[in-house]
Design an enzyme around this catalytic site. Structure first.
Site, PDB file in Angstrom:
ATOM      1  N   ASP A 229      12.862  22.944 -27.992  1.00  0.00           N
ATOM      2  CA  ASP A 229      12.270  21.681 -28.408  1.00  0.00           C
ATOM      3  C   ASP A 229      11.079  22.032 -29.298  1.00  0.00           C
ATOM      4  O   ASP A 229      10.533  23.139 -29.227  1.00  0.00           O
ATOM      5  CB  ASP A 229      11.829  20.863 -27.191  1.00  0.00           C
ATOM      6  CG  ASP A 229      11.749  19.380 -27.496  1.00  0.00           C
ATOM      7  OD1 ASP A 229      11.654  19.011 -28.688  1.00  0.00           O
ATOM      8  OD2 ASP A 229      11.778  18.581 -26.554  1.00  0.00           O
ATOM      9  N   TRP A 230      10.671  21.102 -30.137  1.00  0.00           N
ATOM     10  CA  TRP A 230       9.682  21.413 -31.172  1.00  0.00           C
ATOM     11  C   TRP A 230       8.341  21.807 -30.536  1.00  0.00           C
ATOM     12  O   TRP A 230       7.727  21.017 -29.832  1.00  0.00           O
ATOM     13  CB  TRP A 230       9.532  20.231 -32.113  1.00  0.00           C
ATOM     14  CG  TRP A 230      10.389  20.354 -33.345  1.00  0.00           C
ATOM     15  CD1 TRP A 230       9.958  20.294 -34.634  1.00  0.00           C
ATOM     16  CD2 TRP A 230      11.808  20.571 -33.415  1.00  0.00           C
ATOM     17  NE1 TRP A 230      11.026  20.471 -35.499  1.00  0.00           N
ATOM     18  CE2 TRP A 230      12.169  20.647 -34.773  1.00  0.00           C
ATOM     19  CE3 TRP A 230      12.816  20.743 -32.462  1.00  0.00           C
ATOM     20  CZ2 TRP A 230      13.475  20.866 -35.211  1.00  0.00           C
ATOM     21  CZ3 TRP A 230      14.123  20.961 -32.882  1.00  0.00           C
ATOM     22  CH2 TRP A 230      14.442  21.022 -34.237  1.00  0.00           C
TER      23      TRP A 230
END
Length: 806
Positions: A229-230
């Site tokens: 995930d970012w």
């Protein structure tokens, strides 16, 4: 390896460079070897491709795309084929926008109704969520691009999501929190999986060898790419060893250097890196084929809008229809009340925000449905501010009407990524409006728009209740078609609606506020808890009304499955969702009273009968045995139940199933709460018996210096005065912005600052701040202000010099 020859031509530095992004949304390319960058973008219910000014919070607009109903909405359709059709449209638009990886669907379990991102997830049941997700994935990937199933795994709260440690026992992890992923991966075969932010039993998910290697790679055979995930990378080398190929977004080469150094020092076997590169190359070359000029799709915006409407129509749930107030009588004088009739609430907030190609609203659509509207009043301020004058005007209009159509729900600032809801209630100003309207006209049909369960103490004040959830850009027209009877509603709830939040099984352990969150309720989430513990609910899992009626009969059961007849016994054509539940008669192993193990949606004309067969599969009778460490079947009699909802069982019978002769995993006397099903208030000692180990301390150690994985919120007890001052400034800003009605901006502070771990500052800024600079900031936080400032400035100068030399 598929691309060994190509990998052998790469330098170590080139291989490392492929393991993280080039920028916010794109991967790195190697031009000399013909390796292109690929584009990843959000898209669980519509493409969110940002052409410029990229962000992960939904702040900046994206290219126009069809906004389909959210996953929480479509799950109510219980129609896997519909999910696959939506996937096809998403995949087609992804190709048109040259998007290689679509970051969705999201399939985390709805452990608690207050999770701020529940609107983006399918269900509280893993079987339903997994089947729906597999449909989406097949549809998306039919166009040659990749779906990315997320967030893997046990990511069930938004508060402190980047550092919270989820403490869950192995059986619950497997049966509840991983089964949807298992189904989605085995049946949908996504090319990409996104790891979640949180830790799982002590290790960050993208570094968790048990999760990433033992289960995902070895047990399930997943051979695709795992992307963080970012900003979700903690230790980049540990993540790579676990098989997390791609880190997003870019760190401007900082973690690439860590990989190179790890290989040179022997910490990382270069063969492990090569295998990660090989899997990423397969993703790149496979998805690039989708963009050949002869296959470029032409998007018909009207066709896709119509598809979004059909999806909404099949997903809307009729919850109450007292006295047959619906469908509406065309001659009735209607008062249209509620801000959402003018400005529809049709999607969630955060990284999944879609810039719709067009947007229906109720007021503009009334005329084409032949409805007799006598006027419109907003009735309430959208973001909760009280207004007596708005209520008075709405009541004056309602007095003149035969029926009041009241459009209510939760606003965009209440349901948002990065934040959990504070309660399960509608805003007080909407409840005050409803109570006032009820005094002047009791013929109220409420149309509800929100992405998760809410309390409804006001339910007796409405005669009709239609739940549209978050129904996408065409939702307003879909709702009107159901209200007028053009469409017979067929949606059924994919989650339970409790009477009160305190009735929910995780209420005393949600969210985790500091170090960890304990899943003490174990298997007993959603209907599994309510049914087993005999807790009354407002609307059960699988519930939904129709304008017709259905009768069930002629059940036969054999080893292959259950066969039965459904008859449309009413006067209208309609669709029914039949649900197969299974319960074990043995008490040797604790279980829920019943579990969903199959479902089928069928269309029947008035008076028509059809025979359905719902097959058993490899998940029908299994449970995970923590002693044998594998899936087992208990030798026992099983109750086979066919229902119109989890609480409305129409047919049932028994079937004996031979077992796998596994040892009993538990001592019943040590786990009384779990064997009774009353698992909402389990003691720490009993939970530790279930876990088989002590639980970690759930509180921050306030005596230790703050480090990379501590959050900005912890600055409240930092040694450095500047950190404490910053903490109070942040909390005051949040309070003040909320007070003056700037709730979205206030939420942004909580999402992107307050709960952010310090390492996130480096991981999410695209190289503007690196880890050595962060070391200086932490020195300042921990009391060495001037030393830390000098260090930060020195490292900033180094970073600039390095950038200039490239």
């Amino acid at each position: 390896m598929k691309y060994r020859d190509l990998i052998e031509q790469m330098t170590l530095e080139e291989k490392a460079s492929l393991m993280s992004g080039k920028d916010f949304w794109q991967t790195q390319e190697i031009e000399r070897l013909g390796i292109s960058s690929i584009f990843l973008a959000d898209g669980p219910h519509g493409i969110r491709k940002q052409a410029a000014a990229a962000d992960h919070l939904g702040l900046n607009p994206s290219l126009p795309a069809t906004c389909f109903p959210t996953a929480a909405t479509v799950a109510n359709s219980w129609n896997v084929e519909l999910g696959e059709k939506i996937g096809h449209y998403l995949g087609k638009e992804a190709v048109a926008q040259r998007l290689n990886v679509l970051l969705g669907p999201g399939i985390n379990m709805k452990r608690d109704p207050l999770c701020g991102r529940n609107f983006e997830y399918f269900s509280e049941d893993p079987y339903l969520a997994g089947k729906m997700a597999a449909g989406y994935i097949r549809g998306i990937q039919a166009h040659g691009v990749s779906a990315c199933v997320k967030h893997f795994a046990a990511n069930n709260q938004e508060e402190r999501r980047m550092s919270i440690d989820t403490i869950v026992d192995e059986r619950t992890l497997r049966e509840i929190y991983l089964t949807a992923f298992e189904i989605a991966i085995n049946e949908g075969k996504p090319l990409t999986v996104m790891s979640s932010y949180n830790r799982l039993n002590g290790a960050y998910t993208n570094e968790n060898l048990h999760l990433m290697q033992d289960i995902l790679r070895k047990e399930w055979g997943f051979d695709g790419v795992v992307v963080t995930d970012w900003g979700g990378s903690n230790d980049r080398v540990a993540g790579l060893i676990a098989g997390n190929e791609l880190e997003m977004p870019t760190t401007a080469g900082e973690t690439n250097a860590e990989i190179v150094q790890a290989v040179k020092s022997g910490k990382l076997d270069e063969d492990v890196l090569d295998q990660c590169v090989d899997r990423l190359l397969h993703l790149i070359f496979t998805t690039e084929q989708a963009f050949s000029s002869e296959h470029k799709p032409i998007i018909d915006a009207q066709e896709h809008h119509a598809a979004a409407q059909r999806a909404a129509e099949e997903s809307i749930v009729l919850l109450k229809n007292e006295g047959g107030i619906l469908p509406l009588n065309p001659a009735s004088k209607l008062a249209i009340i509620g801000d959402f009739a003018m400005q529809p609430r049709y999607q969630g907030a955060g990284s999944s925000i879609v810039n719709p190609t067009m947007l229906d609203n109720t007021l503009q659509s009334l005329e084409k449905f032949g409805l007799n509207s006598i006027g419109y009043e907003p009735g309430f301020e959208r973001y909760g501010k009280k207004s007596r004058s708005k209520i008075d005007k709405a009541c004056a209009l309602a007095k003149q009407a035969d029926v009041v159509l009241l459009f209510i729900g939760l606003d965009e600032a209440t349901e948002a990524e990065g934040l959990d809801r504070q309660n399960m209630r509608l805003p007080e100003n909407q409840i005050a409006l409803l109570e006032a309207l009820y005094q002047v006209n009791p013929n109220i049909v409420a149309v509800l728009s929100c992405g998760a369960a809410i309390e409804m103490p006001w339910i007796h004040q409405v005669k009709g209740l239609l739940h549209g959830y978050l129904s996408g850009q065409a939702g307003a027209a879909a709702i009107l078609r159901v209200l007028t009877g053009e469409i017979n509603p067929s949606g059924k709830l994919a989650e339970t609606y409790p009477l009160h939040y305190n009735d929910t099984p995780a209420a005393s352990h949600f969210p985790g506020k500091e170090v960890s969150v304990e899943y003490r309720e174990a298997l007993f989430i959603g209907y599994r808890y309510y049914d087993t513990a005999n807790v009354n609910v407002l609307y059960p899992f699988g519930y939904g009304l129709s304008y017709t009626t259905f009768d069930y009969s002629n059940l036969t059961i054999d080893e292959s499955g259950a066969m039965f007849t459904i008859t449309n016994s009413g006067a209208r054509d309609g669709m029914e969702i039949a649900q197969l539940y299974v319960g074990c008669a043995s008490t040797s192993i604790f279980r829920a009273k019943k579990e969903l193990k199959g479902f089928s949606k069928i269309f029947l004309r008035a008076g028509e009968s059809k025979t359905l067969h719902i097959p058993f599969d490899d998940k029908t009778f299994r449970y995970f045995n923590v002693k044998s460490n594998r899936w087992e079947v208990e030798d026992a009699d099983y109750q086979i139940m066919i229902g119109a909802s989890s609480a409305d069982i129409r047919l049932q019978g028994m079937l004996h199933v031979a077992g796998s002769d596994a040892p009993l995993p538990y001592e019943q006397a040590m786990l009384p709460s779990y064997y009774s099903g009353n698992a909402s208030k389990v003691s720490q000692s009993e939970f530790e018996q279930l876990l088989g180990r002590p639980v970690p301390n759930a509180k921050w150690d306030r005596t230790q210096p703050l480090g990379y994985n501590d959050t900005i919120a912890q600055c409240q007890y930092a040694k450095g005065w500047v950190a404490r001052f910053a903490f109070h400034a942040i909390t005051f800003s949040h309070w003040f912005l909320h007070k003056i009605g700037k709730r979205s901006t206030a939420n942004l502070i909580m999402m992107s600052v307050y709960h952010m771990p310090f390492r996130g500052i480096a991981r999410m800024t695209g190289g503007i701040m690196n880890m050595p600079m962060l070391d200086g900031m932490l020195m300042m936080v921990n009391g060495s202000f001037f030393k830390g400032l000098r260090h930060l400035l020195k490292e900033r100068k180094k970073l600039k010099q390095t950038a200039k030399s490239k």
